[in-house]
Design an enzyme around this catalytic site. Structure first.
Site, PDB file in Angstrom:
ATOM      1  N   SER A 149      -0.844 -15.648  -9.404  1.00  0.00           N
ATOM      2  CA  SER A 149      -0.054 -16.459  -8.588  1.00  0.00           C
ATOM      3  C   SER A 149      -0.559 -17.725  -8.414  1.00  0.00           C
ATOM      4  CB  SER A 149       0.049 -15.762  -7.096  1.00  0.00           C
ATOM      5  OG  SER A 149       0.785 -14.617  -7.228  1.00  0.00           O
ATOM      6  N   LYS A 201     -10.414 -11.761  -0.886  1.00  0.00           N
ATOM      7  CA  LYS A 201      -9.861 -11.525  -2.258  1.00  0.00           C
ATOM      8  C   LYS A 201      -9.722 -12.900  -2.835  1.00  0.00           C
ATOM      9  CE  LYS A 201      -6.551  -8.782  -2.716  1.00  0.00           C
ATOM     10  NZ  LYS A 201      -5.442  -7.829  -3.065  1.00  0.00           N
ATOM     11  N   LYS A 244      -1.685 -17.409   1.808  1.00  0.00           N
ATOM     12  CA  LYS A 244      -1.062 -16.751   0.282  1.00  0.00           C
ATOM     13  C   LYS A 244      -1.458 -15.204   0.260  1.00  0.00           C
ATOM     14  CE  LYS A 244       0.607 -16.871  -3.776  1.00  0.00           C
ATOM     15  NZ  LYS A 244       1.583 -15.967  -3.629  1.00  0.00           N
ATOM     16  N   LYS A 259      -0.315 -12.135   4.849  1.00  0.00           N
ATOM     17  CA  LYS A 259       0.420 -11.189   4.322  1.00  0.00           C
ATOM     18  C   LYS A 259       1.946 -10.946   5.204  1.00  0.00           C
ATOM     19  CE  LYS A 259       0.179  -7.847   0.961  1.00  0.00           C
ATOM     20  NZ  LYS A 259      -0.641  -7.871  -0.117  1.00  0.00           N
ATOM     21  N   GLY A 283       5.032 -10.573  -4.154  1.00  0.00           N
ATOM     22  CA  GLY A 283       5.435  -9.324  -3.963  1.00  0.00           C
ATOM     23  C   GLY A 283       4.373  -8.392  -3.658  1.00  0.00           C
ATOM     24  N   ASP A 284       4.608  -7.179  -3.125  1.00  0.00           N
ATOM     25  CA  ASP A 284       3.672  -6.123  -3.016  1.00  0.00           C
ATOM     26  C   ASP A 284       4.526  -4.872  -3.168  1.00  0.00           C
ATOM     27  OD1 ASP A 284       1.032  -5.627  -1.736  1.00  0.00           O
ATOM     28  OD2 ASP A 284       2.084  -4.566  -0.716  1.00  0.00           O
TER      29      ASP A 284
HETATM   30  P1  NDP Z   1       5.168  -0.885  -6.009  1.00  0.00           P
HETATM   31  O1  NDP Z   1       6.289  -0.817  -5.140  1.00  0.00           O
HETATM   32  O2  NDP Z   1       5.756  -1.279  -7.342  1.00  0.00           O
HETATM   33  O3  NDP Z   1       4.764   0.536  -6.273  1.00  0.00           O
HETATM   34  C1  NDP Z   1       4.127   1.315  -5.554  1.00  0.00           C
HETATM   35  C2  NDP Z   1       3.620   2.844  -6.249  1.00  0.00           C
HETATM   36  O4  NDP Z   1       2.901   3.449  -5.222  1.00  0.00           O
HETATM   37  C3  NDP Z   1       4.721   3.551  -6.424  1.00  0.00           C
HETATM   38  O5  NDP Z   1       4.662   4.393  -7.294  1.00  0.00           O
HETATM   39  C4  NDP Z   1       5.068   4.299  -4.995  1.00  0.00           C
HETATM   40  O6  NDP Z   1       5.655   5.619  -5.049  1.00  0.00           O
HETATM   41  C5  NDP Z   1       3.458   4.569  -4.762  1.00  0.00           C
HETATM   42  N1  NDP Z   1       3.383   4.497  -3.182  1.00  0.00           N
HETATM   43  C6  NDP Z   1       3.537   3.539  -2.283  1.00  0.00           C
HETATM   44  N2  NDP Z   1       3.476   4.297  -1.024  1.00  0.00           N
HETATM   45  C7  NDP Z   1       3.179   5.337  -1.095  1.00  0.00           C
HETATM   46  C8  NDP Z   1       2.817   6.286  -0.154  1.00  0.00           C
HETATM   47  N3  NDP Z   1       2.834   5.800   1.131  1.00  0.00           N
HETATM   48  N4  NDP Z   1       2.200   7.604  -0.856  1.00  0.00           N
HETATM   49  C9  NDP Z   1       2.350   7.777  -2.139  1.00  0.00           C
HETATM   50  N5  NDP Z   1       2.665   6.723  -3.026  1.00  0.00           N
HETATM   51  C10 NDP Z   1       2.934   5.591  -2.508  1.00  0.00           C
HETATM   52  O7  NDP Z   1       4.001  -1.541  -5.522  1.00  0.00           O
HETATM   53  P2  NDP Z   1       2.529  -2.357  -6.249  1.00  0.00           P
HETATM   54  O8  NDP Z   1       2.351  -1.418  -7.602  1.00  0.00           O
HETATM   55  O9  NDP Z   1       2.935  -3.820  -6.260  1.00  0.00           O
HETATM   56  O10 NDP Z   1       1.627  -1.947  -5.164  1.00  0.00           O
HETATM   57  C11 NDP Z   1       0.756  -0.800  -5.357  1.00  0.00           C
HETATM   58  C12 NDP Z   1      -0.568  -1.253  -4.537  1.00  0.00           C
HETATM   59  O11 NDP Z   1      -1.213  -2.193  -5.334  1.00  0.00           O
HETATM   60  C13 NDP Z   1      -0.366  -1.645  -3.075  1.00  0.00           C
HETATM   61  O12 NDP Z   1      -1.618  -1.125  -2.557  1.00  0.00           O
HETATM   62  C14 NDP Z   1      -0.607  -3.211  -3.190  1.00  0.00           C
HETATM   63  O13 NDP Z   1      -0.872  -3.540  -1.992  1.00  0.00           O
HETATM   64  C15 NDP Z   1      -1.513  -3.363  -4.368  1.00  0.00           C
HETATM   65  N6  NDP Z   1      -1.440  -4.765  -5.001  1.00  0.00           N
HETATM   66  C16 NDP Z   1      -0.419  -5.030  -5.353  1.00  0.00           C
HETATM   67  C17 NDP Z   1      -0.339  -6.383  -6.260  1.00  0.00           C
HETATM   68  C18 NDP Z   1       0.899  -7.042  -6.901  1.00  0.00           C
HETATM   69  O14 NDP Z   1       0.781  -7.818  -7.219  1.00  0.00           O
HETATM   70  N7  NDP Z   1       1.888  -6.011  -7.004  1.00  0.00           N
HETATM   71  C19 NDP Z   1      -1.550  -7.250  -6.177  1.00  0.00           C
HETATM   72  C20 NDP Z   1      -2.708  -6.568  -5.774  1.00  0.00           C
HETATM   73  C21 NDP Z   1      -2.751  -5.257  -5.260  1.00  0.00           C
HETATM   74  P3  NDP Z   1       6.969   5.711  -4.467  1.00  0.00           P
HETATM   75  O15 NDP Z   1       8.131   5.191  -5.319  1.00  0.00           O
HETATM   76  O16 NDP Z   1       7.395   7.174  -4.524  1.00  0.00           O
HETATM   77  O17 NDP Z   1       7.217   5.200  -2.980  1.00  0.00           O
HETATM   78  O1  2IT Z   2      -2.360  -7.713  -2.627  1.00  0.00           O
HETATM   79  C1  2IT Z   2      -1.996  -8.862  -3.521  1.00  0.00           C
HETATM   80  O2  2IT Z   2      -2.816  -9.372  -3.714  1.00  0.00           O
HETATM   81  C2  2IT Z   2      -0.684  -9.038  -3.590  1.00  0.00           C
HETATM   82  N1  2IT Z   2      -0.007  -8.148  -3.387  1.00  0.00           N
HETATM   83  C3  2IT Z   2      -0.459 -10.121  -4.626  1.00  0.00           C
HETATM   84  C4  2IT Z   2      -0.350 -11.306  -3.552  1.00  0.00           C
HETATM   85  C5  2IT Z   2       0.286 -12.615  -4.280  1.00  0.00           C
HETATM   86  O3  2IT Z   2       0.248 -13.626  -3.640  1.00  0.00           O
HETATM   87  O4  2IT Z   2       0.236 -12.907  -5.453  1.00  0.00           O
END
Ligand code: NDP
Ligand code: 2IT
Length: 443
Positions: free
Chosen positions: A375, A113, A89, A125, A164-165
């Protein structure tokens, strides 16, 4: 039998170019050195040696045709890391920086996690070096269809359940699901983060950001503090950042700055989230537009968001975005707490600065577990073919995040490292997986 030192050498030899993966492994092994005195069997039985090696790594070609009729080729990945506790997952990341090291570090973190959530999920992943920026909807759809055409044969509701991520949200999950269903001729709960009318769970969109705030609030309350009235800085303006900001505001905090990869905005009156959501979720614009449309706000395209004074910092963008210089600036401004919404956003040197200056520091594998936990709740609803109300899912999410906080802080205390949530999260997560692996034999 290998010593911990010999094991580290083997890992470095096997993964010589995988900088981010080695960084994630190194942190976990450092924490586990405290466990091995009591439990030498984790080394003797090869648990550690197995846990750092993915069960399976898939790399594949993703050909697609752009709007000009040109053939484009990207690389797709899925790392099925560990299935001791349940089906693999973890999310899919679409970003040009994606490579095998990044997918392996994310998959490795995901194992622990997911264990902390208490739900039956292994760790995995995936993703691609595809850059969604500037692509049309049709291009995104064609890419997702091509990606899933290969991935479909490897996943399934009891095998591997992606989500998603970065760069993968509701739109991409929709296209991926449609193609899976077509290829397999089966309506499976094979992805999470689905649309609400076709198997998605309420609260999944908000879950990571909300969960981050629930965790942060539990940590603060344990130290007789709360988020109420605090000044907060959040990096990123994607899924995690936006819903962290929403919950922080609901808890009475003031979010004064947010960012994307082009720079950051400051709004001392507090970010207008309705405007930010419109810019980011609907118009898919860059963040400077916020400062154009809200006159008291400013946009900065150089310097670091972490140089601004705040009480609480929530890094919610990407790995290694918060450096030792940033950490020192936050400490100089008397930051109270730092809690990670992103995966591994704080460099090891920056973590050290927070911990040695008494800053409450929450590692992502504990504090951002709300997304994957929800999830897991989506999978449970799919399996039962029913859906729960917003309040019910939100209530469960809150309970899970509070439980994770207590589990992690108590484990830290048990091992003589009060308030070191890095040690607490790594050990508590590891012990669950390690015990399951022991019971399941050498596989
Ligand atoms: P999104 O794509 O929705 O948003 C990512 C954000 O981070 C955007 O504002 C983006 O800016 C910025 N960003 C991404 N890469 C870079 C970079 N190299 N340098 C600067 N800014 C950057 O992703 P999420 O919000 O889903 O994910 C954000 C973080 O949270 C990640 O680390 C992800 O692994 C983690 N995460 C996500 C989960 C989820 O459920 N979605 C769960 C747990 C963790 P720009 O648009 O300009 O690229
Ligand atoms: O980093 C994370 O935990 C996620 N991007 C969410 C993973 C999930 O299966 O919901």
């Amino acid at each position: 039998m290998k010593t911990l030192e010999q094991l580290k050498q083997t890992i470095m030899k096997r993964n010589p170019n995988d900088e981010e993966f080695l960084q994630a492994v190194d942190e976990v092994l450092q924490s586990l050195s405290l466990v091995l005195n009591k439990h030498p069997e984790f080394l003797n039985e090869g648990i550690l040696e197995r846990i750092v090696e993915p069960e399976r790594q898939l790399m594949f070609r993703v050909p697609w045709v752009d709007d000009q009729g040109n053939v484009q080729v990207n690389r797709g990945y899925r790392v099925e890391f560990n299935s001791a506790l349940g089906p693999y997952k973890g999310g899919l990341r679409f970003h040009p920086s994606v490579n095998i090291s990044i997918i392996k570090f994310l998959g490795f973190e995901q194992i622990f996690k997911n264990a902390l959530t208490g739900l039956a999920m292994g760790g995995g992943k995936g993703g691609s070096d595809f850059d969604p920026k500037g692509k049309s909807d049709q291009e995104i759809m064609r890419f997702c269809q091509s990606f899933m055409t290969e991935l479909a044969r490897h996943i399934g509701p009891d095998t591997d359940v992606p989500a998603g991520d970065i760069g993968v949200g509701a739109r991409e999950i929709g296209y991926l699901f449609g193609q899976y269903k077509r290829i397999r001729n089966a309506f499976h709960g094979v992805l999470t983060g689905k649309g609400l009318t076709w198997g998605g769970s309420l609260v999944r969109t908000q879950a990571t950001g909300y969960g981050l705030c629930y965790f942060t609030e539990a940590m603060l309350q344990d130290h007789n503090q709360s988020m109420k009235g605090k000044k907060i800085i959040i990096s990123g303006s994607g899924n995690v950042a936006i819903y962290a900001a929403e919950k922080a505001q609901q808890l009475g905090a003031c979010v004064i700055a947010m960012s994307d990869s082009s720079g950051y905005i400051v709004d001392e009156q507090g970010i207008d989230l309705a405007l930010l959501k419109d810019i980011k979720e609907v118009r898919r614009e860059r963040i400077h537009v916020y400062a154009q449309e809200k006159t008291n706000a400013s946009f900065h395209n150089s310097g670091s968001i972490w140089q601004i004074a705040c009480d609480i910092a929530l890094p919610c963008a990407t790995q290694n975005e918060l450096t030792k210089e940033d950490a020192q600036a936050l400490v100089n401004h008397h930051v109270l707490a730092v809690a990670e919404g992103a995966n591994m956003p704080t460099t090891p040197e920056a973590i050290e600065i927070f911990q040695s200056n008494g800053v409450l520091y929450a590692p992502g594998k504990a504090s951002n577990a709300g997304g994957v936990a929800t999830s897991g709740l989506e999978m449970a609803q799919n399996a039962a073919r029913l859906s729960w109300s917003f309040e019910e899912v939100d209530q469960r999410l809150q309970q899970i995040m509070q439980d994770i906080y207590y589990q992690v802080s108590q484990t830290a205390r048990q091992y003589g490292k009060e308030d070191n949530l890095v040690v607490g999260a790594n050990i508590a997560g590891f012990l669950k997986v390690a015990k399951a692996m022991q019971e399941q034999g050498v596989v």
